[in-house]
Design a protein around this motif. Structure first.
Motif, PDB file in Angstrom:
ATOM      1  N   HIS A 118       0.969  -1.415  -0.216  1.00 16.22           N
ATOM      2  CA  HIS A 118      -0.406   0.004  -0.165  1.00 16.22           C
ATOM      3  C   HIS A 118       0.634   1.089  -0.198  1.00 16.22           C
ATOM      4  CE1 HIS A 118      -3.230   2.884   1.406  1.00 16.22           C
ATOM      5  NE2 HIS A 118      -2.529   2.534   1.740  1.00 16.22           N
ATOM      6  N   THR A 119       0.606   2.263  -0.664  1.00 13.41           N
ATOM      7  CA  THR A 119       0.923   3.342  -1.131  1.00 13.41           C
ATOM      8  C   THR A 119      -0.130   4.533  -0.871  1.00 13.41           C
ATOM      9  OG1 THR A 119       1.645   3.439  -3.271  1.00 13.41           O
ATOM     10  CG2 THR A 119       3.545   2.623  -2.261  1.00 13.41           C
ATOM     11  N   GLY A 120       0.540   5.444  -0.879  1.00 13.27           N
ATOM     12  CA  GLY A 120      -0.593   6.992  -1.069  1.00 13.27           C
ATOM     13  C   GLY A 120      -0.171   8.178  -0.379  1.00 13.27           C
ATOM     14  N   SER A 124       3.850   9.737  -2.337  1.00 11.78           N
ATOM     15  CA  SER A 124       3.361   8.946  -3.589  1.00 11.78           C
ATOM     16  C   SER A 124       3.760  10.869  -4.106  1.00 11.78           C
ATOM     17  CB  SER A 124       2.580   8.226  -3.960  1.00 11.78           C
ATOM     18  OG  SER A 124       1.091   9.686  -3.846  1.00 11.78           O
ATOM     19  N   ARG A 134       7.127   4.247  -6.613  1.00 14.69           N
ATOM     20  CA  ARG A 134       7.003   3.945  -8.251  1.00 14.69           C
ATOM     21  C   ARG A 134       7.698   3.471  -8.120  1.00 14.69           C
ATOM     22  NH1 ARG A 134       6.840   8.392  -9.967  1.00 14.69           N
ATOM     23  NH2 ARG A 134       9.003   8.733 -10.820  1.00 14.69           N
ATOM     24  N   VAL A 137       6.748  -0.216  -6.101  1.00 11.05           N
ATOM     25  CA  VAL A 137       5.494  -0.823  -6.593  1.00 11.05           C
ATOM     26  C   VAL A 137       5.638  -0.960  -7.561  1.00 11.05           C
ATOM     27  CG1 VAL A 137       3.106   0.176  -8.099  1.00 11.05           C
ATOM     28  CG2 VAL A 137       3.819   1.001  -5.884  1.00 11.05           C
ATOM     29  N   THR A 147      -2.080  -1.433  -3.437  1.00 15.17           N
ATOM     30  CA  THR A 147      -3.484  -0.424  -3.552  1.00 15.17           C
ATOM     31  C   THR A 147      -2.588   0.606  -2.911  1.00 15.17           C
ATOM     32  OG1 THR A 147      -3.447  -0.913  -0.890  1.00 15.17           O
ATOM     33  CG2 THR A 147      -4.930  -2.538  -2.009  1.00 15.17           C
ATOM     34  N   TYR A 148      -3.805   1.600  -3.117  1.00 11.15           N
ATOM     35  CA  TYR A 148      -3.321   3.292  -3.863  1.00 11.15           C
ATOM     36  C   TYR A 148      -4.392   4.448  -2.969  1.00 11.15           C
ATOM     37  CZ  TYR A 148      -1.381   7.811  -5.321  1.00 11.15           C
ATOM     38  OH  TYR A 148      -1.101   8.952  -5.483  1.00 11.15           O
ATOM     39  N   CYS A 170      -0.492   6.832 -10.425  1.00 15.89           N
ATOM     40  CA  CYS A 170      -0.248   6.015  -9.736  1.00 15.89           C
ATOM     41  C   CYS A 170      -1.194   5.075  -9.187  1.00 15.89           C
ATOM     42  CB  CYS A 170       0.042   6.872  -8.046  1.00 15.89           C
ATOM     43  SG  CYS A 170       1.526   7.191  -7.554  1.00 15.89           S
ATOM     44  N   ALA A 174      -2.111   1.329 -10.167  1.00 14.19           N
ATOM     45  CA  ALA A 174      -2.228   0.248  -9.112  1.00 14.19           C
ATOM     46  C   ALA A 174      -3.280  -0.893  -8.970  1.00 14.19           C
ATOM     47  CB  ALA A 174      -3.306   1.267  -7.326  1.00 14.19           C
ATOM     48  N   VAL A 177      -7.817   1.215  -5.623  1.00 21.11           N
ATOM     49  CA  VAL A 177      -7.797   2.435  -5.274  1.00 21.11           C
ATOM     50  C   VAL A 177      -8.886   3.232  -4.418  1.00 21.11           C
ATOM     51  CG1 VAL A 177      -7.446   5.159  -6.234  1.00 21.11           C
ATOM     52  CG2 VAL A 177      -6.460   3.375  -7.201  1.00 21.11           C
TER      53      VAL A 177
END
Length: 305
Positions: A118-120, A124, A134, A137, A147-148, A170, A174, A177
């Motif tokens: 998971h990023t966000g 990001s 990046r 991922v 997941t984002y 992004c 994913a 989202v």
């Protein structure tokens, strides 16, 4: 809560100290940051999350380390420099506006394997962290559910076009989202949440959820639209609500086996009925968080009582 033997969710992004100023003039400091809040949610729900982030070697960094440890979040960070801060000012409805002082020099190399990545949020779309996330991922996408959550912070943006494109990139990478209606206003001005979700699904993700506060949420996948109601509660403040929703949704996807290699295919195959149950549970989790001050997500016992 159960103790998982290995990391099942790898989270990468900012961790910071929230400095909350309330209408009565009082001020309080507490650990936070959108990705970190997702980690706390997952830890309290019995998962084994690891967090790639930057934490300073100062008193605020020590507070963050204790906070993460209390919810079984493994910290992947070498403490250096200062700890980031976000000053939140609450309005009469408990909604927050933010001012930030950030250090985003996080290092994702050597992060553990996990079934979900998971990023966000801020990390990001701003450098140097955006480029590193990046790469993370792209490296993990074949072996994990990605997941984002864009969680756009307009007060940090000096180049709206660049940040908008970074977030849309992004989204396209994913599998799942979760965005807010405020994110939609920034990323696709004038587009209704359900239409934004449809546009993003066409770009790549298998599931896009747009939350709309007290008006519920809408989830779009190829061929179906699901509506999620927000449970009615007395709102203390909205801090951490979206992060709780995201964390609880990830927890539900893990329970349903939508993770690890082949996650994208299993996401396409899951029924609308099962997905609706996972989304409703995530909304219940978020409603518990907004019912009490600060980003204070529920434990699994509280959520499933």
């Amino acid at each position: 809560m159960h103790a998982a033997p290995t990391t099942d969710v790898l989270i990468a992004g900012e961790t910071l100290i929230d400095i909350v100023r309330r209408l009565d003039g009082t001020q309080a400091e507490s650990p936070g940051g959108s990705p970190a809040n997702v980690g706390i949610t997952l830890g309290r729900l019995g998962r084994a999350p690891a967090l790639v982030t930057h934490v300073g070697d100062d008193e605020r960094g020590a507070a963050i380390r204790s906070w993460l440890d209390a919810s079984a979040v493994t910290l992947v960070s070498a403490p250096t420099g200062r700890t980031s801060t976000a000053q939140a000012t609450l309005d009469a409805e408990g909604a927050a506006t933010y001012e930030f002082d950030l250090s985003l020099d996080l290092e994702a190399s050597g992060a553990p394997d996990a079934a979900v990545v998971h990023t966000g949020s801020i990390a990001s779309v701003l450098e140097p962290s955006a480029d590193r996330l990046r790469e993370l991922v792209e490296a993990r996408r074949p072996s994990a559910l990605i997941t984002y959550d864009p969680n756009i912070r307009p007060s940090l943006i000096d180049d709206a076009a660049r940040v908008r494109q970074a977030a849309l990139d992004c989204i396209a990478r994913a599998h799942v989202v979760k965005a807010s209606d405020e994110d939609v206003v920034f990323l696709l001005p004038g587009v209704a949440p359900v239409d934004a979700a449809r546009e993003w699904v066409a770009a790549g993700p298998g599931l896009v959820v747009v939350t709309m506060g007290g008006d519920g949420a809408v989830a779009v996948r190829d061929g179906s639209v699901l509506e999620i109601e927000t449970p009615r509660v007395q709102v203390a403040d909205t801090v951490g609500a979206g992060d709780t929703f995201m964390g609880a949704l990830i927890d539900g996807l893990l329970t349903a086996g939508i993770a690890g290699p082949g996650a994208e295919e299993r996401l396409r195959g899951v029924s609308d009925e099962v997905l609706q149950q996972l989304l409703d549970r995530a909304a219940r989790a978020a409603s518990i968080t907004v019912s009490r001050p600060g980003a204070n997500p529920p434990t699994s016992a509280e959520l499933d009582a």
